[in-house]
Design a protein around this motif. Structure first.
Motif, PDB file in Angstrom:
ATOM      1  N   LYS A 306       0.837  -1.203   0.000  1.00  0.00           N
ATOM      2  CA  LYS A 306       0.000   0.000   0.000  1.00  0.00           C
ATOM      3  C   LYS A 306       0.873   1.254   0.000  1.00  0.00           C
ATOM      4  O   LYS A 306       0.597   2.216  -0.738  1.00  0.00           O
ATOM      5  CB  LYS A 306      -0.932  -0.024   1.213  1.00  0.00           C
ATOM      6  N   LEU A 319      -5.688   5.125   0.951  1.00  0.00           N
ATOM      7  CA  LEU A 319      -5.518   3.668   0.943  1.00  0.00           C
ATOM      8  C   LEU A 319      -4.860   3.199   2.239  1.00  0.00           C
ATOM      9  O   LEU A 319      -5.133   2.090   2.721  1.00  0.00           O
ATOM     10  CB  LEU A 319      -4.670   3.245  -0.260  1.00  0.00           C
ATOM     11  N   LEU A 320      -4.013   4.040   2.829  1.00  0.00           N
ATOM     12  CA  LEU A 320      -3.307   3.662   4.049  1.00  0.00           C
ATOM     13  C   LEU A 320      -4.250   3.518   5.238  1.00  0.00           C
ATOM     14  O   LEU A 320      -3.901   2.879   6.230  1.00  0.00           O
ATOM     15  CB  LEU A 320      -2.210   4.683   4.361  1.00  0.00           C
ATOM     16  N   TYR A 323      -5.075  -0.052   6.279  1.00  0.00           N
ATOM     17  CA  TYR A 323      -4.088  -0.847   7.021  1.00  0.00           C
ATOM     18  C   TYR A 323      -4.639  -1.223   8.396  1.00  0.00           C
ATOM     19  O   TYR A 323      -4.739  -2.408   8.743  1.00  0.00           O
ATOM     20  CB  TYR A 323      -2.786  -0.046   7.115  1.00  0.00           C
ATOM     21  N   ARG A 453      -4.427  -9.983  -3.795  1.00  0.00           N
ATOM     22  CA  ARG A 453      -3.607  -8.821  -3.485  1.00  0.00           C
ATOM     23  C   ARG A 453      -2.157  -9.261  -3.275  1.00  0.00           C
ATOM     24  O   ARG A 453      -1.881 -10.460  -3.138  1.00  0.00           O
ATOM     25  CB  ARG A 453      -4.147  -8.134  -2.230  1.00  0.00           C
ATOM     26  N   LEU A 479      -8.740   1.559  -6.593  1.00  0.00           N
ATOM     27  CA  LEU A 479      -7.412   2.129  -6.377  1.00  0.00           C
ATOM     28  C   LEU A 479      -7.353   3.606  -6.760  1.00  0.00           C
ATOM     29  O   LEU A 479      -6.431   4.313  -6.348  1.00  0.00           O
ATOM     30  CB  LEU A 479      -6.366   1.337  -7.165  1.00  0.00           C
TER      31      LEU A 479
END
Length: 485
Positions: A306, A319-320, A323, A453, A479
């Protein structure tokens, strides 16, 4: 990365696989010469395979089980670990020697073009701005100081993490705090009545855990009572007396003694802007299931790709946020089960009736929490198997640390060239599987394809070429999105 323990080292190696330049800061010029972690499972071996560390696998000891004994000597719970390659492509469980593991990783990273090893340097201050992070570091040897600038900082600096203090919102206590006397020994001759490949937990007035590491080393853990004073265990005479039951006085050498507090803690808030935490900085658990370091390596396997997408401009920084949303529920289940086992052992040792307790070990693989997965599909967020091709090569060696598409042999023969070109444009290598285990896995979900992934969790599992094409399009859109969770 701040901290060159297993999580920091593996994160740096994974980033190198994606071509991301990184600096690794750690004040210790040599690795700690005592093992702390000693257990690896098959999923973690798959992560190590990704960075080429699987070549050390022959030096690891294959673990055969966990045995729990009541105070009367009766085995009330036996967890046999059957030998043989699992669907992940490796043996189910290993024991290893952490100092050798870390030393080899340091050596490999020193030769990597994308990694700057700042060993012997300590981070003294971290300041975040809108566009970067400034890190002040000091060399322990002579007090020299310098500054670094980075796009992101990940604290892999353990339970006393400097970075955690900058990102943590709250700390969740899952009720597993215990103190233990830790004694690591090097056996000069075989120990009497001690299994060499199975972990033994013996309930009694002082609960005892015996952990084989690798020949000829093993660990003894003596759990203290909640109000017990650890000071007497500073006396060497006490330490030798504890070991008398298991080893002859002249048959071993003590490598380490320590009094250690185990906690069942989960940090809430793993990311704040450009700062993140991983491993023990984000979570702690009792050692009953050997999942502490394993969980940290799952963290960095989830995070590295990522970060690579974000710093390369191929995905937004939001996107982080996936996590923590993905990893926190997963690791919370591990912490809760480890704490449950620790509390069960303590209760049985106190003579409490545990007839109504669940005396088993939850061995199921946990799915990820919400994040970058297409949850229209049942398999999304679960860990995919690792097939071998007709030559015997493992899939991850063929596709690397990238997204990939796995399709059944029948679907692979019928896919249109336009869809194959889309996969190529998206850098999605396609693997046609024919091995019975992976074919059965696809069939169990009623699908014939899966988009995986880089961390080998399933983004989507589909039936037919139309569903597969739609899932690939959805991945492209995801994405490019600003919202994931």
């Amino acid at each position: 990365m701040v901290g060159a323990g297993p999580a920091g080292l593996v994160l740096a190696a994974l980033l190198d696989r994606r071509g991301v330049s990184a600096a690794l800061i750690d004040p210790n010029k040599i690795v700690c010469q005592h093992p702390r972690a000693s257990h690896l499972d098959d999923e973690v071996m798959r992560i190590l395979q990704t960075i080429g560390m699987d070549r050390a696998e022959p030096t690891y000891m294959r673990q055969t089980g966990f045995d729990f004994y009541a105070p009367d000597g009766r085995c009330f719970l036996k967890w046999d670990i059957r030998p043989g390659e699992t669907e992940q492509g490796w043996q189910p469980a290993y024991q290893f020697f952490q100092p050798d593991f870390e030393a080899e990783l340091r050596g490999r990273l020193a030769a990597n073009e994308h990694t700057d090893l700042l060993i012997g340097w300590e981070a003294t201050a971290i300041t975040e701005s809108a566009d970067e992070v400034q890190i002040s570091i000091k060399r322990r040897a002579d007090g020299a100081e310098r500054g670094l600038r980075a796009g992101y900082v990940v604290g892999c600096d353990g339970s006393r993490s400097m970075v955690r203090g900058l990102v943590m919102k709250d700390l969740l206590d899952l009720n597993g705090t215990k103190q233990s006397v830790i004694i690591d020994v090097n056996h000069l001759s075989p120990a009497k009545d001690l299994p060499r490949t199975a972990l033994s937990i013996m309930c009694g007035p002082v609960p005892i855990t015996h952990v084989p590491i690798v020949e000829p080393m093993s660990r003894f853990q003596f759990m203290l009572g909640p109000d017990e004073d650890p000071l007497p265990y500073e006396d060497p005479t006490t330490i030798y007396r504890l070991l008398d039951r298991f080893v002859e006085p002249d048959s071993y050498r003590i490598m380490r003694t320590d009094v250690y507090e185990w906690n069942a803690h989960l940090v809430q808030g793993w990311r704040s802007g450009r700062l993140m935490i991983a491993g023990d900085a984000a979570h702690l658990m009792p050692p009953m299931l050997g999942q502490g370091m394993c969980s940290g390596l799952r963290d960095v396997s989830n995070l590295a790709w990522k970060l690579a997408l974000v710093v390369s401009g191929r995905a937004p920084a939001t996107l982080l946020d996936t996590y923590e949303s993905e990893r926190s529920p997963h690791v919370r289940a591990m912490i809760a089960e480890s704490a449950r086992q620790a509390n069960l052992v303590a209760a049985i040792s106190r003579g409490e009736d545990q007839a109504g307790s669940e005396t088993s070990v939850d061995r199921s693989r946990k799915p990820l929490g919400p994040g970058l997965s297409d949850h229209r599909f049942k398999a999304s967020g679960t860990l995919a198997p690792q097939p071998r091709d007709l030559t015997g090569a493992r899939m991850d060696d063929l596709v690397g640390y990238e997204f990939a598409v796995v399709v059944s042999a029948d679907l692979g023969q019928s896919l249109a060239e336009t869809l194959k070109r889309r996969f190529a444009r998206m850098s999605l290598p396609m693997v046609v599987v024919e091995d019975p285990r992976t074919t059965a896995w696809l069939s169990s979900y009623g699908v014939d394809a899966a988009i995986l992934r880089p961390d080998r969790y399933v983004y989507a599992a589909t039936k037919g070429p139309e569903e597969l094409a739609a899932a690939a399009q959805a991945l492209e859109a995801a994405l490019a999105s600003e919202v994931f969770v």
